[in-house]
Scaffold this active site. Structure first.
Site: not given
Ligand code: AMP
Length: 412
Positions: A155, A272
């Site tokens: 992501g 949050d």
């Molecule tokens: P974030 O920056 O935390 O919003 O992460 C962006 C995207 O990456 C999220 O919306 C998830 O789809 C994916 N993602 C983040 N952290 C994880 C994780 N620990 N395991 C799997 N997917 C993740």
């Protein structure tokens, strides 16, 4: 048995090793929320086929390991603050982690690094010089991007991308590696907040709290070594299904309440809680995944016209002092949204300051009396909110709790 599920649970993955180059056996943690045995095998099969799907590699893009720009640093001796227990010896099962297909890397870290971010200077640079090998509590070994095989993209967040990765060293732990661009953090003026949240999360150990195993940085970026949440975002599931069944909702709320009791016991107030900040582990177990640094709403996430009014408790909306009871309120909203498919106050977004709504919650007729009682979490007066221990004893929770889920699971 080695499964991706076990990988994500084999925590101490990386906190571990003040030992130089030390591949060590992971520590067991409380995992009673997780299914075991054949269910895990089925899950791994599903996951393997999911991640085996080819992910086109743009021409000219090479693997990160050959192009990353992190300079090699001197190896640091084990810190005196490291926990005294020596790491257990590796077991044969750990070698099978290498067989897990992590998917194909698209070169995103390098693409971004060419075009994105700048070096930061001064006090901000000091705040963001984050390296878990020198953390005051629980120092880890020293990590570099070259220590990982990088796999498929998971992501994109506001500050950078997230990839599925595997440590090159045995026992080849599977992780999510999240990149944050320092200059963008500084531009958003959240450097202190990010530092604090990273330090908080690294010290949390609970089966329903996403683990942060370690972190490291280079001139422009910070990398977070996170537990891999194999089933992705809960918000996506909620969007897909509209709402959840009673059973599913009840089990998620049970796990949330357990995690919040743990956090509050550590004097951590999340503040949050909302579906966007929750991830799902390989066995579908809920993981609180965001401790405040991701103050963004990328993609199809909820717009925040009035901040996160949907989940904001009255005392915060009114600018009053608040306590851990703000998380009780958010848990009530979460329960409502899981069951009904929308948060109770959604329609009121944009009606600035109409806080009286909080004392007059319209519980839909579809919600039975028993659950109305449960929604005592949504009391205007924080002191009247249903205690989390009572949430976990509530008939609606007990009714659906699986036998394998003692839900008193506490990570060590
Ligand atoms: P974030 O920056 O935390 O919003 O992460 C962006 C995207 O990456 C999220 O919306 C998830 O789809 C994916 N993602 C983040 N952290 C994880 C994780 N620990 N395991 C799997 N997917 C993740």
């Amino acid at each position: 048995m080695a499964t991706i599920g076990s990988v994500t649970r084999q925590i101490a993955a990386l906190e571990i090793s003040a030992k130089q180059n030390g591949a060590t056996r992971p520590q067991p943690t409380g995992t009673s929320h997780l299914k075991k045995g054949s269910q895990s095998n089925q899950n791994i099969q599903k996951l393997l086929s999911k991640f085996a799907q080819p992910n086109p590699l743009p021409s000219g893009i090479q693997k990160a390991s050959s192009t990353n720009t992190i300079a090699s640093k001197a190896v640091r001796p084990p810190s005196p603050t490291k926990p005294a227990n020596p790491p257990p010896a590796p077991t044969p099962q750990q070698t099978t982690q290498k067989k897990v297909d992590i998917g194909r890397y698209d070169g995103g870290f390098e693409i971004d690094n060419e075009t994105r971010g700048e070096k930061v200077h001064g006090e901000a640079a000091e705040h963001l010089a984050l390296d878990s090998s020198v953390a005051r509590y629980r120092p880890t070994r020293e990590w570099h991007l070259t220590d990982f095989d990088i796999g498929r993209p998971l992501g994109k967040g506001k500050f950078g991308r997230v990839y599925m990765v595997r440590t090159k060293a045995e026992p080849h732990y599977i992780l999510a590696l999240k990149c944050l661009y320092k200059s963008e953090i500084v531009a958003s003026r959240v450097e202190k907040q990010i530092r604090r949240e990273i330090e908080i999360q690294q010290n949390l150990r609970h089966p329903n709290v996403l683990r942060l195993y370690g972190y490291f940085h280079d001139e422009k970026r910070i990398f977070l070594m996170l537990e891999f949440a194999g089933k992705g975002e809960l918000y996506r599931q909620l969007t897909k299904h509209g709402c959840f069944t009673e059973k599913r909702s009840s089990r998620y709320i049970d796990q949330m309440a357990d995690a919040l009791i743990y956090l509050h016991g550590k004097h951590v107030i999340h503040r949050d809680i909302k579906p966007e900040n929750l991830l799902l582990g390989i066995n579908g177990e809920l993981k609180i995944g965001d401790f405040g640094w991701s103050v963004h709403a990328p993609g199809n996430r909820r717009t925040t016209l009035c901040g996160t009014l949907d989940y904001l408790p009255p005392e915060m909306v009114e600018g009053k002092e608040h306590s851990e009871k703000v998380d009780y309120w958010a848990l009530g909203v979460l329960t409502y949204e899981f069951i009904c498919g929308a948060p109770p106050f959604e329609d009121l977004r944009g009606h600035n300051g109409e806080c009286r709504i909080f004392s007059d919650i319209a519980v839909p007729l579809t919600i039975e009396l028993q659950r109305r009682n449960f929604l005592q979490l949504l009391q205007y007066d924080p002191e009247k909110r249903l205690p989390l221990t009572d949430v976990r004893k509530h008939p609606w929770i007990v009714k659906y709790r699986s036998k394998t889920s003692t839900a008193t699971a506490r990570a060590s």
